[in-house]
Design an enzyme around this catalytic site. Structure first.
Site, mmCIF file in Angstrom:
data_model
loop_
_atom_site.group_PDB
_atom_site.id
_atom_site.type_symbol
_atom_site.label_atom_id
_atom_site.label_comp_id
_atom_site.label_asym_id
_atom_site.label_seq_id
_atom_site.Cartn_x
_atom_site.Cartn_y
_atom_site.Cartn_z
ATOM 1 N N LYS A 182 21.228 -17.106 20.028
ATOM 2 C CA LYS A 182 21.354 -18.313 19.220
ATOM 3 C C LYS A 182 20.577 -19.443 19.878
ATOM 4 O O LYS A 182 21.026 -20.077 20.815
ATOM 5 C CB LYS A 182 22.815 -18.742 19.029
ATOM 6 C CG LYS A 182 22.902 -19.671 17.812
ATOM 7 C CD LYS A 182 24.014 -20.682 17.851
ATOM 8 C CE LYS A 182 23.753 -21.891 18.675
ATOM 9 N NZ LYS A 182 22.706 -22.810 18.161
ATOM 10 N N GLU A 257 24.622 -21.724 32.929
ATOM 11 C CA GLU A 257 23.668 -22.569 33.665
ATOM 12 C C GLU A 257 23.740 -23.951 33.029
ATOM 13 O O GLU A 257 23.371 -24.135 31.878
ATOM 14 C CB GLU A 257 22.266 -21.961 33.574
ATOM 15 C CG GLU A 257 21.358 -22.459 34.671
ATOM 16 C CD GLU A 257 20.549 -23.658 34.274
ATOM 17 O OE1 GLU A 257 21.123 -24.783 34.273
ATOM 18 O OE2 GLU A 257 19.367 -23.496 33.967
ATOM 19 N N CYS A 291 16.976 -29.101 33.505
ATOM 20 C CA CYS A 291 18.308 -28.966 34.123
ATOM 21 C C CYS A 291 18.257 -29.285 35.608
ATOM 22 O O CYS A 291 19.211 -29.811 36.163
ATOM 23 C CB CYS A 291 18.845 -27.558 33.900
ATOM 24 S SG CYS A 291 17.687 -26.274 34.333
ATOM 25 N N GLU A 389 24.607 -36.532 34.019
ATOM 26 C CA GLU A 389 23.299 -35.996 33.660
ATOM 27 C C GLU A 389 22.758 -36.781 32.462
ATOM 28 O O GLU A 389 23.411 -36.859 31.422
ATOM 29 C CB GLU A 389 23.418 -34.516 33.304
ATOM 30 C CG GLU A 389 22.073 -33.879 33.032
ATOM 31 C CD GLU A 389 22.148 -32.371 32.822
ATOM 32 O OE1 GLU A 389 22.923 -31.913 31.972
ATOM 33 O OE2 GLU A 389 21.412 -31.651 33.522
HETATM 34 P P1 NAI Z 1 24.657 -28.486 24.088
HETATM 35 O O1 NAI Z 1 25.243 -27.942 25.331
HETATM 36 O O2 NAI Z 1 25.569 -29.005 23.019
HETATM 37 O O3 NAI Z 1 23.716 -27.358 23.399
HETATM 38 C C1 NAI Z 1 23.222 -26.213 24.042
HETATM 39 C C2 NAI Z 1 23.439 -24.997 23.163
HETATM 40 O O4 NAI Z 1 24.839 -24.793 22.990
HETATM 41 C C3 NAI Z 1 22.862 -25.118 21.758
HETATM 42 O O5 NAI Z 1 22.357 -23.862 21.348
HETATM 43 C C4 NAI Z 1 24.076 -25.483 20.924
HETATM 44 O O6 NAI Z 1 23.954 -25.111 19.580
HETATM 45 C C5 NAI Z 1 25.163 -24.682 21.618
HETATM 46 N N1 NAI Z 1 26.530 -25.180 21.406
HETATM 47 C C6 NAI Z 1 26.935 -26.458 21.229
HETATM 48 N N2 NAI Z 1 28.259 -26.505 21.054
HETATM 49 C C7 NAI Z 1 28.724 -25.243 21.135
HETATM 50 C C8 NAI Z 1 30.025 -24.647 21.043
HETATM 51 N N3 NAI Z 1 31.109 -25.368 20.835
HETATM 52 N N4 NAI Z 1 30.127 -23.313 21.195
HETATM 53 C C9 NAI Z 1 29.040 -22.560 21.417
HETATM 54 N N5 NAI Z 1 27.789 -23.066 21.500
HETATM 55 C C10 NAI Z 1 27.635 -24.385 21.375
HETATM 56 O O7 NAI Z 1 23.609 -29.602 24.494
HETATM 57 P P2 NAI Z 1 23.108 -30.871 23.646
HETATM 58 O O8 NAI Z 1 24.238 -31.446 22.855
HETATM 59 O O9 NAI Z 1 21.897 -30.471 22.928
HETATM 60 O O10 NAI Z 1 22.719 -31.873 24.825
HETATM 61 C C11 NAI Z 1 23.720 -32.642 25.472
HETATM 62 C C12 NAI Z 1 23.468 -32.738 26.965
HETATM 63 O O11 NAI Z 1 23.565 -31.446 27.521
HETATM 64 C C13 NAI Z 1 22.076 -33.204 27.370
HETATM 65 O O12 NAI Z 1 21.977 -34.594 27.382
HETATM 66 C C14 NAI Z 1 21.987 -32.627 28.753
HETATM 67 O O13 NAI Z 1 22.627 -33.458 29.681
HETATM 68 C C15 NAI Z 1 22.750 -31.327 28.657
HETATM 69 N N6 NAI Z 1 21.853 -30.167 28.496
HETATM 70 C C16 NAI Z 1 21.604 -29.385 29.573
HETATM 71 C C17 NAI Z 1 20.723 -28.347 29.474
HETATM 72 C C18 NAI Z 1 20.402 -27.472 30.644
HETATM 73 O O14 NAI Z 1 19.320 -26.923 30.711
HETATM 74 N N7 NAI Z 1 21.306 -27.254 31.555
HETATM 75 C C19 NAI Z 1 19.999 -28.059 28.236
HETATM 76 C C20 NAI Z 1 20.384 -28.897 27.121
HETATM 77 C C21 NAI Z 1 21.266 -29.920 27.276
#
Ligand code: NAI
Ligand code: MG
Length: 493
Positions: A182, A257, A291, A389
């Site tokens: 996904k 991660e 990240c 972050e």
């Molecule tokens: P997010 O963690 O919500 O999204 C990442 C993935 O998780 C996406 O595919 C999303 O559809 C999925 N997701 C979201 N809610 C979910 C749930 N309840 N159950 C299962 N899957 C779910 O990240 P978002 O909202 O795009 O960004 C928010 C913050 O997250 C950013 O500002 C950043 O700080 C952090 N982030 C960290 C990343 C990393 O590489 N460690 C990558 C993206 C965001």
């Protein structure tokens, strides 16, 4: 080349059981070019029923079908074919990646090379998985079998879309797992184009399925589904915690991660030009949407003032522009949501610290989610901009007194993904390497990583490791086999 050229709005479906299918609800969601804010695609929004179909397809492919009969060498060949497809189509993929997530085209080109390398690495590793024979007493033979963990749900973010897909799919395929990927709802396009080659590369239907949609619906359904054996997730710590709680009901294996607030530490004896570049590159590459971003820049007091000035001078040269311009060094943030989140941290930073450069929207950009590279200094490590972050081009520069002070500040964070130290003193460098509580440490550099080396965090940056043999391990179970060699082994009753 201009990112405002006319691009037709393409519609994509879900890829389930080797077929392109519409959502059971008929719903689609728009995908944007963050540099123009224009809609560039419509993508089928997977419903809970669609997730169920994808899991059933993966389950069937894993439990019967031709996939479990393939040899490790066959799976390796599939991975090499996928790598070849990526290399042949890398210009198209890089352009699409940049158009969809906003990163400079030159960076997308590096990403596509890394994607291909990742498939090649696991192609080579597939038939090197072995168990071991164990030194048990002479009247028994004991050995281990390494078996695929089963059906893996793989939920990935938007900052390195196809690369994160590769980090998850390649080791899973090598191990003999079946997958439901996904992608992030902001950036599904390169993974969907990639799906076009799965069949030709030799994957039977159901081995790799790709579904899209909001995380709270399609992602959450995948995590809760009893037919899924393992979840691999990259994204926010907040969602990581939700996933662990939900996965507990079915006791799925989980690897996470989750990013961080990584310290990039500069001692007075570091090479000056390299250090200033390293401080900027560490936090501004990929618009800071990394990240492992070196978002806490720790600088020894002796050089602190001059270092902030030098960073500021060089930061003025960072060229913001359309992602498809070859001289662009920083594109827009991925989405309106991320732009708003980062902007709110910029306002907070102006209150919590002093601003050396940036702090808002750059001049001359009517459209697009652009923010200026921003350097806050005299930041206290207790400030929210030092602890949370931000995931944007925002550096918090923090002074430190001496080595012990640097270590204390570096480790004073709930996260532990990465860290870097810049010094010419090898004794100091290695003391720092051992003292920092993080999964990845750079000495006199920050950010490069190779597929051969492990990637993952300590503390609240998650658990499990990707890449290298560690990444493959996460998709394997270990079976113990005991073979009795005695004629009458029990003789007890
Ligand atoms: P997010 O963690 O919500 O999204 C990442 C993935 O998780 C996406 O595919 C999303 O559809 C999925 N997701 C979201 N809610 C979910 C749930 N309840 N159950 C299962 N899957 C779910 O990240 P978002 O909202 O795009 O960004 C928010 C913050 O997250 C950013 O500002 C950043 O700080 C952090 N982030 C960290 C990343 C990393 O590489 N460690 C990558 C993206 C965001
Ligand atoms: Mg989210």
């Amino acid at each position: 080349m201009s990112s405002t050229a006319n691009v037709s709005v393409k519609t994509y479906k879900s890829y389930i059981n080797g077929q392109w299918v519409s959502s059971s609800t008929g719903e689609t969601f728009p995908v944007y070019d963050p540099s123009t804010e224009a809609v560039i695609a419509q993508v089928a929004s997977a419903s809970v029923a669609d997730v169920d179909s994808a899991v059933k397809a993966a389950r069937a492919a894993f439990d019967s079908g031709p996939w479990p009969q393939t040899t490790a060498q066959d799976r390796g060949r599939v991975l090499f074919k996928l790598a070849e497809k990526i290399r042949q189509n890398s210009a198209m993929l890089a352009e699409l990646e940049s158009r969809n997530c906003g990163k400079p085209i030159v960076e997308s080109e590096f990403d596509m090379a890394d994607v291909a390398t990742c498939f090649e690495y696991y192609g080579g590793l597939a038939n090197k998985v072995t168990g071991s024979v164990l030194p048990v007493p002479a009247n028994a033979l004991s050995f281990t079998l390494r078996e695929p963990v089963g059906v893996a749900g793989q939920i990935i973010p938007w900052n390195f879309p196809l690369l994160m897909a590769a980090w998850k799919l390649a080791p899973a395929i090598a191990a003999g797992c079946c997958c439901i990927l996904k992608p992030a709802e902001q950036t599904p396009l390169t993974a969907l184009e990639f799906a076009n080659w799965l069949e030709e590369a030799g994957l039977p239907p159901g081995v790799v399925n790709i579904i899209n949609g909001p995380g709270e619906i399609s992602g959450a359904a995948l995590v809760a589904h009893p037919g899924v054996d393992k979840i691999a997730f990259t994204g926010s710590a907040a969602v990581g915690k939700i996933i662990v709680r939900s996965a507990a009901d079915t006791l799925k294996r989980v690897t996470l991660e989750l990013g961080g607030k990584s310290p990039n530490i500069f001692f007075a004896d570091a090479d000056w030009e390299a250090a200033v570049d390293g401080a900027l590159f560490g936090v501004f590459i990929n618009q800071g949407e990394v990240c492992s971003a070196g978002s806490r820049v720790l600088v020894e007091k002796k050089i602190y003032g001059k270092f902030v000035e030098a960073m500021t001078e060089k930061a003025k040269r960072i060229k913001l522009g359309p992602p498809l311009d070859r001289d662009t060094k920083m594109g827009p943030l991925v989405s309106k949501e991320q732009y708003d989140r980062v902007s709110s941290y910029l306002e907070l930073g102006k209150k919590e610290a002093k601003t050396a450069i940036g702090g808002g929207r750059p001049k001359g950009f009517g459209k697009g989610f652009y923010v200026e590279p921003t350097i806050f200094y005299d930041v206290d490590n207790t400030a929210r901009i030092s602890r949370e972050e931000i995931f944007g081009p925002v550096a918090s520069v923090i002074p430190f007194e001496n080595e012990a002070d640097a270590i204390k500040i570096a480790n004073d964070t709930p996260y532990g993904l990465a860290g870097a130290v810049w010094t010419r003193d090898i004794f100091k460098a290695f003391r720092l390497v051992k003292s920092m509580r993080a999964g990845i440490i750079w000495v006199n550099h920050m950010q490069p990583t190779y597929v051969e080396a492990p990637w993952g965090g300590y503390k609240q940056s998650g658990f499990g490791r990707e890449l290298g043999p560690w990444g493959l391990e996460e998709y394997l179970e270990t079976k113990q086999v005991f073979v009795n060699l005695d004629e009458n082994p029990i003789g007890w009753y």
